[in-house]
Design a protein around this motif. Structure first.
Motif, PDB file in Angstrom:
ATOM      1  N   THR A 152      -4.735  -5.970   1.176  1.00 36.56           N
ATOM      2  CA  THR A 152      -4.490  -4.806   2.033  1.00 36.56           C
ATOM      3  C   THR A 152      -3.048  -4.817   2.532  1.00 36.56           C
ATOM      4  O   THR A 152      -2.371  -3.786   2.537  1.00 36.56           O
ATOM      5  CB  THR A 152      -5.478  -4.790   3.216  1.00 36.56           C
ATOM      6  OG1 THR A 152      -6.808  -4.738   2.698  1.00 36.56           O
ATOM      7  CG2 THR A 152      -5.236  -3.596   4.120  1.00 36.56           C
ATOM      8  N   ASN A 155      -0.776  -3.883  -0.360  1.00 32.67           N
ATOM      9  CA  ASN A 155      -0.812  -2.442  -0.607  1.00 32.67           C
ATOM     10  C   ASN A 155      -0.010  -1.675   0.437  1.00 32.67           C
ATOM     11  O   ASN A 155       0.703  -0.719   0.111  1.00 32.67           O
ATOM     12  CB  ASN A 155      -2.251  -1.934  -0.656  1.00 32.67           C
ATOM     13  CG  ASN A 155      -3.013  -2.460  -1.847  1.00 32.67           C
ATOM     14  OD1 ASN A 155      -2.428  -2.883  -2.846  1.00 32.67           O
ATOM     15  ND2 ASN A 155      -4.335  -2.462  -1.755  1.00 32.67           N
ATOM     16  N   SER A 156      -0.106  -2.096   1.689  1.00 29.99           N
ATOM     17  CA  SER A 156       0.675  -1.458   2.755  1.00 29.99           C
ATOM     18  C   SER A 156       2.169  -1.671   2.532  1.00 29.99           C
ATOM     19  O   SER A 156       2.971  -0.749   2.710  1.00 29.99           O
ATOM     20  CB  SER A 156       0.271  -2.013   4.122  1.00 29.99           C
ATOM     21  OG  SER A 156      -1.066  -1.682   4.409  1.00 29.99           O
ATOM     22  N   SER A 157       2.542  -2.880   2.132  1.00 29.83           N
ATOM     23  CA  SER A 157       3.958  -3.176   1.855  1.00 29.83           C
ATOM     24  C   SER A 157       4.478  -2.313   0.723  1.00 29.83           C
ATOM     25  O   SER A 157       5.586  -1.773   0.791  1.00 29.83           O
ATOM     26  CB  SER A 157       4.129  -4.649   1.477  1.00 29.83           C
ATOM     27  OG  SER A 157       3.748  -5.477   2.523  1.00 29.83           O
ATOM     28  N   GLU A 159       3.308   0.589  -0.298  1.00 28.69           N
ATOM     29  CA  GLU A 159       3.395   1.987   0.148  1.00 28.69           C
ATOM     30  C   GLU A 159       4.630   2.205   1.020  1.00 28.69           C
ATOM     31  O   GLU A 159       5.343   3.198   0.861  1.00 28.69           O
ATOM     32  CB  GLU A 159       2.129   2.363   0.920  1.00 28.69           C
ATOM     33  CG  GLU A 159       2.102   3.816   1.350  1.00 28.69           C
ATOM     34  CD  GLU A 159       0.822   4.186   2.090  1.00 28.69           C
ATOM     35  OE1 GLU A 159       0.828   5.246   2.738  1.00 28.69           O
ATOM     36  OE2 GLU A 159      -0.173   3.428   2.011  1.00 28.69           O
ATOM     37  N   MET A 160       4.892   1.271   1.929  1.00 25.95           N
ATOM     38  CA  MET A 160       6.074   1.392   2.786  1.00 25.95           C
ATOM     39  C   MET A 160       7.352   1.369   1.948  1.00 25.95           C
ATOM     40  O   MET A 160       8.289   2.122   2.203  1.00 25.95           O
ATOM     41  CB  MET A 160       6.099   0.264   3.827  1.00 25.95           C
ATOM     42  CG  MET A 160       5.078   0.423   4.927  1.00 25.95           C
ATOM     43  SD  MET A 160       5.119  -0.946   6.106  1.00 25.95           S
ATOM     44  CE  MET A 160       6.705  -0.660   6.896  1.00 25.95           C
TER      45      MET A 160
END
Length: 186
Positions: A152, A155-157, A159-160
């Motif tokens: 998770t 995935n956040s990294s 997307e950022m």
């Protein structure tokens, strides 16, 4: 170690320290035990050969094999989590891929170990071994869940990075404190 590392390395009786491509490792003069260990590391499939069904007839040995592989799984999970937290600050597509591979490996550990331990639980175990087996089974689920949380974060990294987003200065300070606390705990 105290002193001058470069000088100590120059005087090393074991040989010259240098990087060697994986394909050339077995051309080196190695102890037989090192060759076996290196093969296991380089061929992930062999890692799970430690869960040989023949050990099930000796539950104590089978349980020890499970503990060793569970320790490996824990190490990979920890490395994955720390890598995912670091990715929030220093994103790299290469590192993202490595972390995805680690998650897949953790999943494989959970599957292989879980299946083997269910088989082991059907054999006569001492009360102590039965208790240990139960604890290890719970740990497998915990490690896998932690690994999922790492994904998770990855995935956040990602997307950022794609959206060219950054944390505010205050958020970075809080994130640093949080990640240090997690690293201290884990």
């Amino acid at each position: 170690f105290e002193g001058d590392l470069a000088a100590a390395m120059d005087n090393c009786k074991e040989g010259v320290l240098k990087w060697v491509p994986k394909k050339d490792l077995f051309k080196l003069s190695l102890w037989e035990g090192d060759k076996i260990f290196l093969k296991m590391l380089l061929e992930k499939e062999n890692i799970f050969k430690a869960l040989d069904v023949r050990f099930l007839d000796t539950p104590g040995i089978a349980l020890e094999q499970c503990k060793k592989l569970t320790d490996d799984m824990a190490r990979i999970t920890k490395e994955s989590l720390f890598g995912a937290m670091d990715l929030l600050e220093n994103y790299s597509e290469k590192r993202e891929k490595e972390l995805a591979d680690m998650e897949a490996l953790v999943d494989r550990y959970e599957d292989e170990l879980g299946t083997y331990m269910v088989k082991l639980s059907q054999h006569h175990l001492s009360e102590k071994d039965s208790h240990e087996l139960s604890i290890i089974l719970h740990c497998l689920s915990d490690f896998e869940r932690i690994s999922d949380h790492a994904v998770t974060l990855v995935n956040s990294s990602s997307e950022m990075f794609e959206k060219k987003q950054e944390f505010s200065k205050k958020a970075k300070e809080e994130l640093f404190i949080f990640t240090q606390a997690v690293k201290d705990i884990v």
